[in-house]
Design a protein around this motif. Structure first.
Motif, PDB file in Angstrom:
ATOM      1  N   ALA A  70      -3.564  -5.130  11.627  1.00  0.00           N
ATOM      2  CA  ALA A  70      -3.666  -6.546  11.280  1.00  0.00           C
ATOM      3  C   ALA A  70      -2.321  -7.085  10.821  1.00  0.00           C
ATOM      4  CB  ALA A  70      -4.715  -6.733  10.178  1.00  0.00           C
ATOM      5  N   TYR A 100      -9.017 -11.052   7.130  1.00  0.00           N
ATOM      6  CA  TYR A 100      -9.181  -9.625   6.861  1.00  0.00           C
ATOM      7  C   TYR A 100     -10.638  -9.245   6.598  1.00  0.00           C
ATOM      8  CZ  TYR A 100      -4.087  -9.196   5.984  1.00  0.00           C
ATOM      9  OH  TYR A 100      -2.714  -9.174   6.078  1.00  0.00           O
ATOM     10  N   LEU A 113      -8.513  -0.933   7.801  1.00  0.00           N
ATOM     11  CA  LEU A 113      -7.715  -2.072   8.238  1.00  0.00           C
ATOM     12  C   LEU A 113      -6.272  -1.777   7.869  1.00  0.00           C
ATOM     13  CD1 LEU A 113      -8.179  -4.844   9.605  1.00  0.00           C
ATOM     14  CD2 LEU A 113      -7.977  -5.867   7.327  1.00  0.00           C
ATOM     15  N   ILE A 149      -2.584  -2.958   7.558  1.00  0.00           N
ATOM     16  CA  ILE A 149      -1.769  -4.165   7.412  1.00  0.00           C
ATOM     17  C   ILE A 149      -0.313  -3.838   7.720  1.00  0.00           C
ATOM     18  CG2 ILE A 149      -1.174  -6.087   5.911  1.00  0.00           C
ATOM     19  CD1 ILE A 149      -4.215  -5.680   6.423  1.00  0.00           C
ATOM     20  N   ALA A 208      -4.127  -8.368   0.446  1.00  0.00           N
ATOM     21  CA  ALA A 208      -5.004  -7.490   1.234  1.00  0.00           C
ATOM     22  C   ALA A 208      -6.053  -6.831   0.335  1.00  0.00           C
ATOM     23  CB  ALA A 208      -4.175  -6.435   1.959  1.00  0.00           C
TER      24      ALA A 208
END
Length: 383
Positions: free
Chosen positions: A218, A230, A241, A243, A274
């Protein structure tokens, strides 16, 4: 990864507070004389290559699961040294993420293989090597343009074919799961983002049914935006996820010197944002850079050369391994080595800079850290 295809293409052919902090940081010319605001200590050539050992860095690194990406190259390319680098078991308890698939303009998924003359791609031998040197393996599917992403996710047939192909492959080869790297986020339509989430949900369901996992790469963000969410992506069954906290140079104001690749204050902002969306540390990975860039000075965003591997960075005009010169060039705001030669800015992340970035993450409770990328002798954490 972020903006990676554009960066690689360029390389192959060869907020205001952060800007202020960068401008005040260390900067030198060809002569190696220091600018103002320098901080940090010099490193030897061995330190720049990741050989130097520091107890503090060793402690920080032991507190996280380390991951790293590998991307394809033709025989002789600097990226092809990646296997010899991970052979030291630097991610023995972590994850290796080789790019095995790309998305075509027709939205189909193509398997990239060593039989086609590409390194770091699929073969039975490559799979065995990955497993021998890592606890987890997440081959990457790469879609770098909005057109390619649209062609895949907007078609129910293409989505179903991709889900079947990816799931079957990782099950057959007994791999941990799939890493989805689809970018050019800023150009996606609302429908593209919706269809992208649909694809992720379908892939997650298919992988989970086979005991496999889904990792999604992401963009780095510091606040809510229209182009990506997110929490909404994570809710589709995403196990991790990832980042991509780098390439802040592309947010440089017109007429200014290019920002560092990953300023420390910005990294902290990205990470805290995040964490506000993905509070479970086991489901959040923060990715750090290990590469260099060059760009005109003042910055011209259309002329940034990125993803310069260390083996190539060493041939840049003005490059130095002299400890005092390195110390003078170390930027206070990022820990990166930055200098100007012939009207061009050079910036690279050495091991000391990586350690500084890792320290920011561990101070915030991050437990999983990925690095872009292996190959070309790119620096690694010391310890």
């Amino acid at each position: 990864m972020l903006r990676r295809r554009l960066i690689l293409a360029t390389a192959a052919a060869c907020s205001a507070a952060l800007a202020g902090a960068m401008a005040a940081g260390a900067m030198t010319t060809d002569s190696g004389t220091s600018g103002t605001g320098t901080s940090g200590t010099g490193t030897s050539a061995a330190a720049s290559s990741g050989a130097h050992r520091q107890p503090a860095a060793r402690t920080a690194a032991s507190a996280v699961q380390l991951q790293t990406w590998l991307y394809p190259g033709s025989s002789g390319d600097s990226t092809c040294t990646a296997p010899s680098e991970y052979a030291d078991n630097r991610v023995k308890n972590g994850a290796l993420k080789p790019e095995y698939w790309s998305v075509t303009s027709k939205g189909k998924v193509t398997l990239e293989t060593t039989a086609a003359g590409l390194c770091n791609t699929y073969s039975a031998a490559n799979v065995a090597d990955l497993k021998a040197h890592s606890a987890y393996q997440y081959p990457t599917i790469s879609g770098m343009t909005t057109a390619d992403v649209h062609a895949l996710v907007s078609s129910s047939t293409n989505r179903a074919d991709a889900v079947s192909q990816l799931t079957s492959f990782v099950v057959t080869n007994q791999l941990t799961g799939v890493d989805v790297d689809m970018e050019d986020y800023w150009s996606w339509s609302a429908a593209d983002f919706t269809n992208y989430k649909t694809f992720l949900g379908q892939l997650a369901t298919s992988l989970h049914a086979q005991g496999r996992k889904l990792v999604v790469d992401a963009p780095a963000m510091t606040e809510d935006a229209d182009f990506y969410d997110y929490a909404a992506v994570s809710a589709k069954g995403v196990d991790e996820l990832d980042i991509m906290a780098y390439d802040e140079e592309f947010d440089t104001a017109p007429g200014s010197r290019c920002l560092p690749i990953t300023p420390l204050a910005w990294l902290k902002q990205v990470t805290r944002y995040a964490q506000s969306k993905i509070p479970d540390p086991s489901r959040l990975v923060i990715a750090l850079p290990s590469y260099g860039i060059s760009a005109p000075d003042p910055c011209d965003l259309d002329a940034v050369t990125g993803n310069i591997q260390f083996s190539d960075m060493k041939h840049s005009p003005g490059f130095s391994t002299d400890p005092s010169t390195i110390a003078a060039r170390r930027d206070a705001s990022s820990g990166e080595i930055r200098w100007v030669s012939g009207g061009k800015l050079y910036d690279y992340v050495d091991s000391t800079a990586l350690n500084s970035k890792l320290a920011v993450l561990t101070s915030l409770g991050v437990t999983k850290v990925s690095v872009w990328s292996l190959g070309g002798g790119n620096p690694w954490f010391t310890g």
